[in-house]
Design a protein around this motif. Sequence first.
Motif, PDB file in Angstrom:
ATOM      1  N   LEU A 168       0.831  -1.211   0.000  1.00  0.00           N
ATOM      2  CA  LEU A 168       0.000   0.000   0.000  1.00  0.00           C
ATOM      3  C   LEU A 168       0.860   1.253   0.000  1.00  0.00           C
ATOM      4  O   LEU A 168       0.617   2.191  -0.782  1.00  0.00           O
ATOM      5  N   ILE A 169       1.870   1.296   0.856  1.00  0.00           N
ATOM      6  CA  ILE A 169       2.728   2.479   0.953  1.00  0.00           C
ATOM      7  C   ILE A 169       3.439   2.745  -0.376  1.00  0.00           C
ATOM      8  O   ILE A 169       3.456   3.878  -0.880  1.00  0.00           O
ATOM      9  N   TRP A 170       4.008   1.708  -0.961  1.00  0.00           N
ATOM     10  CA  TRP A 170       4.776   1.892  -2.190  1.00  0.00           C
ATOM     11  C   TRP A 170       3.869   2.176  -3.385  1.00  0.00           C
ATOM     12  O   TRP A 170       4.226   2.984  -4.262  1.00  0.00           O
ATOM     13  N   PHE A 171       2.706   1.545  -3.442  1.00  0.00           N
ATOM     14  CA  PHE A 171       1.798   1.827  -4.553  1.00  0.00           C
ATOM     15  C   PHE A 171       1.303   3.267  -4.512  1.00  0.00           C
ATOM     16  O   PHE A 171       1.255   3.958  -5.545  1.00  0.00           O
ATOM     17  N   LEU A 172       0.928   3.744  -3.327  1.00  0.00           N
ATOM     18  CA  LEU A 172       0.449   5.120  -3.208  1.00  0.00           C
ATOM     19  C   LEU A 172       1.512   6.125  -3.629  1.00  0.00           C
ATOM     20  O   LEU A 172       1.192   7.166  -4.216  1.00  0.00           O
ATOM     21  N   ALA A 173       2.767   5.836  -3.340  1.00  0.00           N
ATOM     22  CA  ALA A 173       3.845   6.744  -3.737  1.00  0.00           C
ATOM     23  C   ALA A 173       3.856   6.934  -5.252  1.00  0.00           C
ATOM     24  O   ALA A 173       3.897   8.070  -5.751  1.00  0.00           O
ATOM     25  N   GLY A 174       3.810   5.843  -6.004  1.00  0.00           N
ATOM     26  CA  GLY A 174       3.808   5.949  -7.455  1.00  0.00           C
ATOM     27  C   GLY A 174       2.547   6.601  -7.984  1.00  0.00           C
ATOM     28  O   GLY A 174       2.590   7.418  -8.915  1.00  0.00           O
ATOM     29  N   MET A 175       1.398   6.257  -7.407  1.00  0.00           N
ATOM     30  CA  MET A 175       0.134   6.819  -7.861  1.00  0.00           C
ATOM     31  C   MET A 175       0.099   8.327  -7.678  1.00  0.00           C
ATOM     32  O   MET A 175      -0.340   9.076  -8.570  1.00  0.00           O
ATOM     33  N   LEU A 176       0.563   8.816  -6.536  1.00  0.00           N
ATOM     34  CA  LEU A 176       0.535  10.250  -6.259  1.00  0.00           C
ATOM     35  C   LEU A 176       1.459  11.019  -7.194  1.00  0.00           C
ATOM     36  O   LEU A 176       1.130  12.129  -7.635  1.00  0.00           O
ATOM     37  N   VAL A 177       2.613  10.455  -7.510  1.00  0.00           N
ATOM     38  CA  VAL A 177       3.529  11.128  -8.428  1.00  0.00           C
ATOM     39  C   VAL A 177       2.948  11.174  -9.835  1.00  0.00           C
ATOM     40  O   VAL A 177       2.993  12.209 -10.511  1.00  0.00           O
ATOM     41  N   VAL A 178       2.393  10.066 -10.300  1.00  0.00           N
ATOM     42  CA  VAL A 178       1.805  10.037 -11.642  1.00  0.00           C
ATOM     43  C   VAL A 178       0.660  11.031 -11.751  1.00  0.00           C
ATOM     44  O   VAL A 178       0.547  11.780 -12.727  1.00  0.00           O
ATOM     45  N   TYR A 179      -0.199  11.064 -10.737  1.00  0.00           N
ATOM     46  CA  TYR A 179      -1.326  11.993 -10.784  1.00  0.00           C
ATOM     47  C   TYR A 179      -0.845  13.444 -10.713  1.00  0.00           C
ATOM     48  O   TYR A 179      -1.318  14.300 -11.470  1.00  0.00           O
ATOM     49  N   ALA A 180       0.098  13.739  -9.802  1.00  0.00           N
ATOM     50  CA  ALA A 180       0.586  15.113  -9.651  1.00  0.00           C
ATOM     51  C   ALA A 180       1.259  15.596 -10.924  1.00  0.00           C
ATOM     52  O   ALA A 180       1.048  16.732 -11.362  1.00  0.00           O
ATOM     53  N   TYR A 181       2.043  14.716 -11.562  1.00  0.00           N
ATOM     54  CA  TYR A 181       2.754  15.158 -12.753  1.00  0.00           C
ATOM     55  C   TYR A 181       1.804  15.335 -13.934  1.00  0.00           C
ATOM     56  O   TYR A 181       1.942  16.288 -14.707  1.00  0.00           O
ATOM     57  N   SER A 182       0.844  14.432 -14.096  1.00  0.00           N
ATOM     58  CA  SER A 182      -0.115  14.587 -15.203  1.00  0.00           C
ATOM     59  C   SER A 182      -0.936  15.862 -15.036  1.00  0.00           C
ATOM     60  O   SER A 182      -1.249  16.543 -16.024  1.00  0.00           O
ATOM     61  N   SER A 183      -1.271  16.221 -13.796  1.00  0.00           N
ATOM     62  CA  SER A 183      -1.996  17.473 -13.548  1.00  0.00           C
ATOM     63  C   SER A 183      -1.125  18.674 -13.895  1.00  0.00           C
ATOM     64  O   SER A 183      -1.607  19.671 -14.450  1.00  0.00           O
ATOM     65  N   THR A 184       0.171  18.584 -13.572  1.00  0.00           N
ATOM     66  CA  THR A 184       1.086  19.676 -13.895  1.00  0.00           C
ATOM     67  C   THR A 184       1.207  19.867 -15.394  1.00  0.00           C
ATOM     68  O   THR A 184       1.195  20.998 -15.903  1.00  0.00           O
ATOM     69  N   ILE A 185       1.334  18.769 -16.124  1.00  0.00           N
ATOM     70  CA  ILE A 185       1.444  18.844 -17.580  1.00  0.00           C
ATOM     71  C   ILE A 185       0.208  19.502 -18.178  1.00  0.00           C
ATOM     72  O   ILE A 185       0.296  20.355 -19.077  1.00  0.00           O
TER      73      ILE A 185
END
Length: 381
Positions: free
Chosen positions: A85-102
Amino acid sequence: MARYFYYHVIYVGMINVMLFVPWTLIQHRFNGAVSAIVIAVVVGTVLAYVTTSLFLRFPGMGLPDIINSRLPSGIAIAFNLFGALIWFLAGMLVVYAYSSTIQQFFNPDMNSYLFLLLMTVAGMWGASRCTRSVQFAQEILMLLCAPLILMILFKAVFSSWLDWDAIRITAGYVRTPPSFISLCAATFVFAGYNTLTIYNRLLPSGTKLRYRWIIPVFCTFFLLVSFFIPIGFHGTVGAADYLYIWSITADSMIMEYGFVYRVLYVFLLLYTALSLMFAMNTWHTAMEFIKACHPKHKPQPEQYPVPAVNWWITLAFGAITMAYAYWTNSTRNQLVHQNWLILRTFSDLLTTCLLAWFTIKGFRRKKKQPPNAMDAVISDS
């Protein structure tokens, strides 16, 4: 082999720029962020040294393997699922944050799910590879991206537009007691050592991690730059007005190298690769935690072709990421991210405590073992 470990340390330090770590610290700049940074340097360095030393006592074993071999199956499964759970959330949050930034900075009219889908599919494909392949891919991306990212960061430090008075004013709050969330955010920059959770399987017996002074030097640099540079560009008050603070900061700089003028485009291009690298590593680690829950699972760092279970697990990660994007918004995402930072801090401490406990139990078990027959003959003679 030790160089791969430092790749993890450096890219985790750099990726914090894309997470809400700088935003969280800047929001608490007057009520504990500066003192939290000072404490995080000490705590992060100590945890990095202690945890890496403990991992080296279990050569060729990842954390799931260590847990499965030393705890009852039910408790081991619970720990493995929590780690996933901890490691999956880390990747999910980065992918979502970066796609929103783009979407915000490249094309606000673009479908918000399109780039997220592309990032998610790329992360799924990379995470489904074997551990050795993920490690080699990471080395290539690091060698391509890290020099340019460091160049941009140093360009920001020596920029003539940087207001050092604003930085000095903020640094003056160092005596303010730290807030808990700012301490959790600051320690994340030092968390690259935790990638040994899985990649310790690739370290043979007798491996020594020299030059561990790299951890406090580089991570302290990334922490100070990610916090103070936006304040120097936007002021002590204005820095808190932006959600994507480092994208705005990169857009405040220019380059005079041919057709490259705005730093923002180069910055986002580099962080595309870095975000994919982070998603690939974190989702691969989460996948290995889930696979370790099966009683007959045997870790295979080098595996070809890719087993079908890898695709099914990463496909589930992708589906959850898309569902999260549909459910969340800026406010919810900030709340999830801050809760994740707190959970990650407790997870790091728990990992260190578990490894220390297993190591102490191993020493006690060796002391209780009776001497073998050959030792008895030698002692008698």
